[in-house]
Enzyme design. Structure first.
Site, PDB file in Angstrom:
ATOM      1  N   LYS A 113      50.583  37.135 -30.279  1.00 14.47           N
ATOM      2  CA  LYS A 113      51.456  37.862 -29.341  1.00 14.47           C
ATOM      3  C   LYS A 113      51.576  39.340 -29.706  1.00 14.47           C
ATOM      4  O   LYS A 113      51.736  40.189 -28.824  1.00 14.47           O
ATOM      5  CB  LYS A 113      52.832  37.201 -29.303  1.00 14.47           C
ATOM      6  CG  LYS A 113      52.834  35.821 -28.628  1.00 14.47           C
ATOM      7  CD  LYS A 113      52.199  35.867 -27.253  1.00 14.47           C
ATOM      8  CE  LYS A 113      52.647  34.773 -26.333  1.00 14.47           C
ATOM      9  NZ  LYS A 113      51.905  34.800 -25.046  1.00 14.47           N
ATOM     10  N   SER A 122      55.709  38.107 -27.037  1.00 10.69           N
ATOM     11  CA  SER A 122      56.835  37.258 -27.426  1.00 10.69           C
ATOM     12  C   SER A 122      57.617  37.889 -28.564  1.00 10.69           C
ATOM     13  O   SER A 122      57.043  38.545 -29.440  1.00 10.69           O
ATOM     14  CB  SER A 122      56.320  35.888 -27.880  1.00 10.69           C
ATOM     15  OG  SER A 122      57.357  35.175 -28.513  1.00 10.69           O
ATOM     16  N   TYR A 151      50.998  32.024 -33.482  1.00 13.37           N
ATOM     17  CA  TYR A 151      51.495  32.498 -32.173  1.00 13.37           C
ATOM     18  C   TYR A 151      51.983  33.950 -32.278  1.00 13.37           C
ATOM     19  O   TYR A 151      51.677  34.794 -31.428  1.00 13.37           O
ATOM     20  CB  TYR A 151      52.626  31.552 -31.761  1.00 13.37           C
ATOM     21  CG  TYR A 151      53.273  31.812 -30.433  1.00 13.37           C
ATOM     22  CD1 TYR A 151      52.649  31.426 -29.246  1.00 13.37           C
ATOM     23  CD2 TYR A 151      54.547  32.375 -30.359  1.00 13.37           C
ATOM     24  CE1 TYR A 151      53.285  31.625 -28.023  1.00 13.37           C
ATOM     25  CE2 TYR A 151      55.181  32.571 -29.151  1.00 13.37           C
ATOM     26  CZ  TYR A 151      54.544  32.194 -27.986  1.00 13.37           C
ATOM     27  OH  TYR A 151      55.179  32.389 -26.780  1.00 13.37           O
TER      28      TYR A 151
HETATM   29  P1  NAI Z   1      54.376  26.856 -19.777  1.00 10.60           P
HETATM   30  O1  NAI Z   1      53.840  25.873 -20.764  1.00 10.60           O
HETATM   31  O2  NAI Z   1      55.307  26.373 -18.731  1.00 10.60           O
HETATM   32  O3  NAI Z   1      53.194  27.634 -19.053  1.00 10.60           O
HETATM   33  C1  NAI Z   1      51.978  27.928 -19.667  1.00 10.60           C
HETATM   34  C2  NAI Z   1      50.881  27.531 -18.714  1.00 10.60           C
HETATM   35  O4  NAI Z   1      49.616  27.933 -19.277  1.00 10.60           O
HETATM   36  C3  NAI Z   1      50.805  26.000 -18.507  1.00 10.60           C
HETATM   37  O5  NAI Z   1      50.898  25.716 -17.120  1.00 10.60           O
HETATM   38  C4  NAI Z   1      49.452  25.616 -19.089  1.00 10.60           C
HETATM   39  O6  NAI Z   1      48.809  24.567 -18.401  1.00 10.60           O
HETATM   40  C5  NAI Z   1      48.675  26.925 -18.966  1.00 10.60           C
HETATM   41  N1  NAI Z   1      47.564  26.989 -19.924  1.00 10.60           N
HETATM   42  C6  NAI Z   1      47.558  26.614 -21.215  1.00 10.60           C
HETATM   43  N2  NAI Z   1      46.342  26.820 -21.763  1.00 10.60           N
HETATM   44  C7  NAI Z   1      45.570  27.339 -20.781  1.00 10.60           C
HETATM   45  C8  NAI Z   1      44.226  27.797 -20.740  1.00 10.60           C
HETATM   46  N3  NAI Z   1      43.438  27.692 -21.830  1.00 10.60           N
HETATM   47  N4  NAI Z   1      43.741  28.285 -19.587  1.00 10.60           N
HETATM   48  C9  NAI Z   1      44.526  28.367 -18.477  1.00 10.60           C
HETATM   49  N5  NAI Z   1      45.812  27.951 -18.461  1.00 10.60           N
HETATM   50  C10 NAI Z   1      46.332  27.446 -19.611  1.00 10.60           C
HETATM   51  O7  NAI Z   1      55.071  28.007 -20.661  1.00 10.60           O
HETATM   52  P2  NAI Z   1      55.879  29.334 -20.230  1.00 10.60           P
HETATM   53  O8  NAI Z   1      57.149  29.335 -20.981  1.00 10.60           O
HETATM   54  O9  NAI Z   1      55.895  29.507 -18.765  1.00 10.60           O
HETATM   55  O10 NAI Z   1      54.963  30.467 -20.907  1.00 10.60           O
HETATM   56  C11 NAI Z   1      54.259  31.477 -20.200  1.00 10.60           C
HETATM   57  C12 NAI Z   1      53.878  32.562 -21.173  1.00 10.60           C
HETATM   58  O11 NAI Z   1      55.054  33.228 -21.661  1.00 10.60           O
HETATM   59  C13 NAI Z   1      53.136  32.074 -22.404  1.00 10.60           C
HETATM   60  O12 NAI Z   1      52.139  32.995 -22.781  1.00 10.60           O
HETATM   61  C14 NAI Z   1      54.216  32.021 -23.464  1.00 10.60           C
HETATM   62  O13 NAI Z   1      53.684  32.115 -24.774  1.00 10.60           O
HETATM   63  C15 NAI Z   1      55.041  33.223 -23.066  1.00 10.60           C
HETATM   64  N6  NAI Z   1      56.404  33.193 -23.582  1.00 10.60           N
HETATM   65  C16 NAI Z   1      57.325  32.336 -23.066  1.00 10.60           C
HETATM   66  C17 NAI Z   1      58.607  32.332 -23.553  1.00 10.60           C
HETATM   67  C18 NAI Z   1      59.687  31.509 -22.973  1.00 10.60           C
HETATM   68  O14 NAI Z   1      60.858  31.700 -23.349  1.00 10.60           O
HETATM   69  N7  NAI Z   1      59.394  30.583 -22.070  1.00 10.60           N
HETATM   70  C19 NAI Z   1      59.000  33.170 -24.698  1.00 10.60           C
HETATM   71  C20 NAI Z   1      57.974  34.082 -25.133  1.00 10.60           C
HETATM   72  C21 NAI Z   1      56.725  34.062 -24.587  1.00 10.60           C
END
Ligand code: NAI
Length: 298
Positions: A167, A150, A163
């Site tokens: 990251k 990130s 975080y």
């Molecule tokens: P999101 O919240 O939609 O998806 C994350 C998923 O991880 C969720 O479905 C959640 O249930 C699952 N999760 C959480 N803890 C878990 C665990 N212990 N074991 C298994 N699954 C688990 O968020 P998003 O935006 O799709 O994020 C995906 C990745 O991208 C994350 O690592 C986030 O930090 C990273 N990211 C996202 C950004 C964005 O702009 N959306 C920016 C920078 C990084």
């Protein structure tokens, strides 16, 4: 580009970005383990419905996928996620470490519980999942690893010390696995996405319309492909921009092989120490050491 015969594990694939990676890999022929704990953004709660829904989408479209609901935050969970791939499909070729949560707070108010929760999912989670996969990949001489990093860690962001540290930690893990994996055909890269998901919907404002998660997917899927010979990379991707982030070092100021410079001398040379007109981007420790050694040798 197709993924016939390849097996992919995508963590946190029940929604957001992970779902798009799983759908596109499956659409192109990969057999996919859709892992998701089904928690809320702060990591509380659990549900099977998120992973089940995405598996349903894949199978309805004629693809192959299985759901897994284990948490990446424990060693047993990580082992069970990779075991699900071995049980269902016999191997693992691709791991996208994507699962994530947020516990944002300014540093003055941050608690160690919030630090542990975030490091456990993002950073230790990537170890839990990647270690058992690594053994399989090393044995077969093939692997593709992607780590969700990130901008919060690469560049810094208010309220995200836990975080951001996790990251940036993932970048270190990816870099070392790129070095260790080179001789086994394992490529490892980190991606810093920007996308409209439930994690970011409150902070993107009008910008949200422009950053569909699907715009991140092509680069991540490319990094998972046989065609990808890029490793040790860090990419920033969102809203249609696909770009490289890199960690380099400049030539700097060399004080000479003998003696120790004074604090004043360091201060006097700060312009040279911080100058960015001449730099290298080392792909391992030795490449930085070689620069330093060449200076010592004169
Ligand atoms: P999101 O919240 O939609 O998806 C994350 C998923 O991880 C969720 O479905 C959640 O249930 C699952 N999760 C959480 N803890 C878990 C665990 N212990 N074991 C298994 N699954 C688990 O968020 P998003 O935006 O799709 O994020 C995906 C990745 O991208 C994350 O690592 C986030 O930090 C990273 N990211 C996202 C950004 C964005 O702009 N959306 C920016 C920078 C990084």
């Amino acid at each position: 580009m197709n993924f016939d015969g390849r097996v992919a594990v995508v963590t946190g694939a029940g929604g957001g970005l992970g779902r798009t990676y799983a759908l596109e890999l499956a659409r192109r022929g990969a057999r996919v383990v859709v892992n998701d704990l089904g928690s809320t953004v702060d990591g509380s709660g659990a549900s099977h419905s998120a992973a089940d829904m995405v598996v349903g989408e894949i199978t309805d479209a004629g693809g192959e996928a299985v759901a897994n609901y284990d948490s990446v935050a424990t060693e047993e969970g990580g082992a069970a996620i990779i075991q699900a791939a071995l049980d269902a499909f016999g191997t693992v070729d691709i791991v996208i470490n994507n699962a994530g949560i947020l516990r944002d707070r300014s540093f003055a108010n941050m608690t160690m519980d919030e630090v542990d929760a975030v490091l456990d999912v993002h950073l230790k989670g990537a170890f839990h999942v990647t270690l058992p996969a690594w053994k399989v990949m090393k044995e077969k001489g093939y692997g593709r690893l992607v780590f969700a990093s990130s901008a919060a860690g690469l560049f810094g962001n208010f309220g995200q010390s836990n975080y951001g540290a996790a990251k940036m930690g993932l970048v270190g893990l990816s870099n070392v696995l790129a070095v260790e994996g080179a001789k086994y055909g394992i490529m490892s890269n980190a991606v810093a996405p920007i996308a409209r998901t439930r994690m970011t919907e409150d902070i993107l404002g009008p910008f949200a319309e422009l950053v569909a998660p699907e715009k991140v997917t092509p680069l991540v899927v490319y990094l998972c492909s046989e065609a990808c010979q890029t490793t040790h990379g860090i990419f920033t991707v969102g809203g249609g921009r696909y770009a490289r982030v890199f960690i380099g070092t400049n030539h700097g100021w060399f004080s000479g092989p003998d003696g120790v410079p004074s604090v004043e001398e360091v201060s006097d040379h700060l312009d040279e120490i911080t100058d960015l007109s001449d730099y290298i981007v080392p792909s391992n420790v030795n490449e930085e050491t070689a620069l330093f050694a060449s200076m010592l040798a004169g």
